[in-house]
Motif scaffolding. Structure first.
Motif, PDB file in Angstrom:
ATOM      1  N   PRO A 177       0.798   3.606  -3.610  1.00 27.80           N
ATOM      2  CA  PRO A 177      -0.475   4.149  -2.959  1.00 27.80           C
ATOM      3  C   PRO A 177      -1.708   4.394  -3.931  1.00 27.80           C
ATOM      4  O   PRO A 177      -2.816   4.275  -3.765  1.00 27.80           O
ATOM      5  CB  PRO A 177      -0.096   5.621  -2.357  1.00 27.80           C
TER       6      PRO A 177
ATOM      7  N   ALA B  46      -3.396  -1.068   6.722  1.00 25.85           N
ATOM      8  CA  ALA B  46      -2.718  -0.281   5.607  1.00 25.85           C
ATOM      9  C   ALA B  46      -3.279   0.963   5.174  1.00 25.85           C
ATOM     10  O   ALA B  46      -2.531   1.762   4.939  1.00 25.85           O
ATOM     11  CB  ALA B  46      -3.116  -1.321   4.317  1.00 25.85           C
ATOM     12  N   GLN B  47      -4.750   1.314   5.248  1.00 25.85           N
ATOM     13  CA  GLN B  47      -5.203   2.524   5.012  1.00 25.85           C
ATOM     14  C   GLN B  47      -4.757   3.454   5.908  1.00 25.85           C
ATOM     15  O   GLN B  47      -4.520   4.852   5.620  1.00 25.85           O
ATOM     16  CB  GLN B  47      -6.780   2.210   4.866  1.00 25.85           C
TER      17      GLN B  47
ATOM     18  N   ARG C 230      -5.424   2.495  -3.784  1.00 24.46           N
ATOM     19  CA  ARG C 230      -6.571   3.318  -3.659  1.00 24.46           C
ATOM     20  C   ARG C 230      -7.548   2.872  -4.716  1.00 24.46           C
ATOM     21  O   ARG C 230      -8.824   2.825  -4.546  1.00 24.46           O
ATOM     22  CB  ARG C 230      -6.419   4.672  -3.654  1.00 24.46           C
TER      23      ARG C 230
ATOM     24  N   LEU D 157      -1.137   4.363   5.418  1.00 21.95           N
ATOM     25  CA  LEU D 157      -0.976   5.185   4.237  1.00 21.95           C
ATOM     26  C   LEU D 157      -1.332   6.434   4.355  1.00 21.95           C
ATOM     27  O   LEU D 157      -0.747   7.469   3.609  1.00 21.95           O
ATOM     28  CB  LEU D 157      -1.913   4.405   3.049  1.00 21.95           C
ATOM     29  N   GLU D 158      -2.347   6.756   4.914  1.00 24.56           N
ATOM     30  CA  GLU D 158      -2.902   8.348   5.232  1.00 24.56           C
ATOM     31  C   GLU D 158      -2.114   8.891   6.216  1.00 24.56           C
ATOM     32  O   GLU D 158      -2.683  10.062   6.774  1.00 24.56           O
ATOM     33  CB  GLU D 158      -4.380   7.963   5.539  1.00 24.56           C
TER      34      GLU D 158
ATOM     35  N   ALA E 194       0.909  -1.342   0.056  1.00 29.39           N
ATOM     36  CA  ALA E 194      -0.206  -0.012  -0.133  1.00 29.39           C
ATOM     37  C   ALA E 194       0.958   1.365   0.069  1.00 29.39           C
ATOM     38  O   ALA E 194       0.537   2.042  -0.759  1.00 29.39           O
ATOM     39  CB  ALA E 194      -0.741   0.060   1.274  1.00 29.39           C
ATOM     40  N   VAL E 195       1.892   1.138   0.841  1.00 30.49           N
ATOM     41  CA  VAL E 195       2.745   2.425   0.968  1.00 30.49           C
ATOM     42  C   VAL E 195       3.554   2.654  -0.174  1.00 30.49           C
ATOM     43  O   VAL E 195       3.764   3.753  -0.738  1.00 30.49           O
ATOM     44  CB  VAL E 195       3.516   2.366   2.204  1.00 30.49           C
TER      45      VAL E 195
END
Length: 204
Positions: free
Chosen positions: A105, A170-171, A109, A174-175, A101-102
């Motif tokens: 990105p 993960a979200q 998404r 990432l955020e 995820a990172v």
């Protein structure tokens, strides 16, 4: 080489591949916000009408990129060796999924934007469920459930719950929410040092 000459070298299949690659690169570099059919056509060096002709529109082309994203996520998980330690398996897979995820990105998404892709594509169920099944089965094994049948409500719920935990984590990373929660600022250090400790608390 002039643009017209470049266009003339494409065969039908090559043009589709070039447009998918162009869209994939745009998502990788600038995220969903940077993507347009015109941008993909320009990057591939073809007519602005070509993406619509070959994919029917935005959703058709983004579906191809979305499928690639799920395959890429699956590849990250495939690199994690399975051990006899169920807890270690879950933690290692979760770490790999967060890294995906990172490091991707825009693709991460896109994978969860059902409004932008065609989930009725016949390829979609098998490809999109692959990461969830790997993560979910690892969580199920952690809870002592080794024989999974997705037609059984209880097993499907186990898979969904396991994947939901991984996706949410993960979200949050990432955020940047997870970093704020632990008063951290460096994502790389957080993933390498703090996240393994967090996962050990969740899956001891």
């Amino acid at each position: 080489m002039c643009l017209m000459a470049k266009r003339s070298t494409y065969h039908h299949g090559d043009l589709r591949t070039a447009l998918i690659r162009a869209a994939d690169e745009i998502i990788a570099e600038g995220g969903i916000e940077a993507f347009t059919l015109r941008a993909a056509a320009k990057r591939a060096g073809v007519s602005p009408a070509a993406p619509t002709h070959h994919f029917g529109g935005v959703k058709g082309l983004l579906t191809e990129v979305d499928l690639l994203a799920f395959e890429r996520a699956g590849s990250y998980l495939d690199e994690v060796p399975e051990t006899k330690d169920a807890a270690e398996n879950v933690r290692a897979l979760a770490l790999a999924f967060v890294r995906f995820a990172v490091e991707n990105p825009g693709h991460f998404r896109l994978m969860f934007r059902g409004d932008l892709v065609d989930r009725d594509d016949p390829r979609y169920p098998a490809v999109s469920q692959r990461p969830a099944l790997r993560l979910g089965k690892a969580v199920a094994a952690y809870h002592g459930r080794f024989h999974i049948d997705m037609k059984r409500f209880e097993d499907a719920a186990e898979i969904l719950g396991g994947f939901a935990t991984m996706h949410g984590l993960a979200q949050l990373v990432l955020e940047g929410k997870a970093l704020v929660f632990f008063r951290k600022t460096n994502v790389k250090e957080f993933i390498e040092i703090d996240l393994p400790r967090i996962l050990k608390e969740i899956y001891p």
